[in-house]
Design a protein around this motif. Structure first.
Motif, PDB file in Angstrom:
ATOM      1  N   ASP A  34       0.825  -1.210   0.000  1.00 54.11           N
ATOM      2  CA  ASP A  34       0.000   0.000   0.000  1.00 54.11           C
ATOM      3  C   ASP A  34       0.857   1.257   0.000  1.00 54.11           C
ATOM      4  OD1 ASP A  34      -2.368  -1.386  -0.097  1.00 54.11           O
ATOM      5  OD2 ASP A  34      -2.789  -1.205   2.053  1.00 54.11           O
ATOM      6  N   ARG A  37       2.404   1.638  -3.481  1.00 50.13           N
ATOM      7  CA  ARG A  37       1.393   2.081  -4.439  1.00 50.13           C
ATOM      8  C   ARG A  37       1.094   3.569  -4.254  1.00 50.13           C
ATOM      9  NH1 ARG A  37      -2.744  -1.664  -3.980  1.00 50.13           N
ATOM     10  NH2 ARG A  37      -1.837  -2.781  -5.731  1.00 50.13           N
ATOM     11  N   ASP A  41       1.695   6.445  -7.051  1.00 50.67           N
ATOM     12  CA  ASP A  41       0.617   7.331  -7.473  1.00 50.67           C
ATOM     13  C   ASP A  41       1.010   8.792  -7.296  1.00 50.67           C
ATOM     14  OD1 ASP A  41      -1.026   5.274  -8.244  1.00 50.67           O
ATOM     15  OD2 ASP A  41      -2.229   5.281  -6.407  1.00 50.67           O
ATOM     16  N   GLU A  80      -7.656   3.820 -10.597  1.00 45.89           N
ATOM     17  CA  GLU A  80      -6.541   3.055 -10.039  1.00 45.89           C
ATOM     18  C   GLU A  80      -6.134   1.872 -10.924  1.00 45.89           C
ATOM     19  OE1 GLU A  80      -5.433   0.759  -5.924  1.00 45.89           O
ATOM     20  OE2 GLU A  80      -6.925   2.338  -5.888  1.00 45.89           O
TER      21      GLU A  80
END
Length: 120
Positions: A34, A37, A41, A80
């Motif tokens: 997480d 990611r 992003d 996403e």
């Protein structure tokens, strides 16, 4: 009979400890995924923002500006599941823009252009 019961309890405790340890490892792995990611992003959005500023700056020719602007807009609006595709398309647009040496020279000569080129 008592010895068998003790062995069963020892095995159950050992299996329980192993499952607990494995669950902890999976939880830590999930947290790292997480975090990675989120970092990716953030990098995509930062890169798209810089590229969008470049596209709207007037330094590039109109065709290159339009291609770059469309790619940055798609990257910033991508869901996403489609972020990887958007990142790839943004990279292709940047390669297309930076493949033209006169445009790169014009960018580098603009105020703050050297930093922008390096950042992209």
């Amino acid at each position: 009979m008592t010895a068998t019961l003790i062995w069963i309890l020892v095995v159950l405790v050992a299996v329980g400890l192993y499952l607990s340890w494995t669950a902890g490892r999976l939880d830590r792995l999930h947290a790292r995924i997480d975090a990675a990611r989120a970092a990716l992003d953030a990098q995509l959005l930062r890169r798209a923002s810089v590229a969008q500023e470049l596209a709207t700056s007037g330094v590039l020719d109109p065709a290159a500006s339009m291609v770059l602007y469309e790619a940055t807009h798609a990257a910033r609006q991508a869901e996403e599941e489609l972020r990887e595709v958007a990142e790839s398309e943004l990279s292709q647009a940047l390669r297309a823009v930076f493949a033209d040496p006169p445009q790169v020279d014009a960018l580098r000569e603009a105020p703050g252009g050297e930093e922008t080129a390096h950042e992209l």
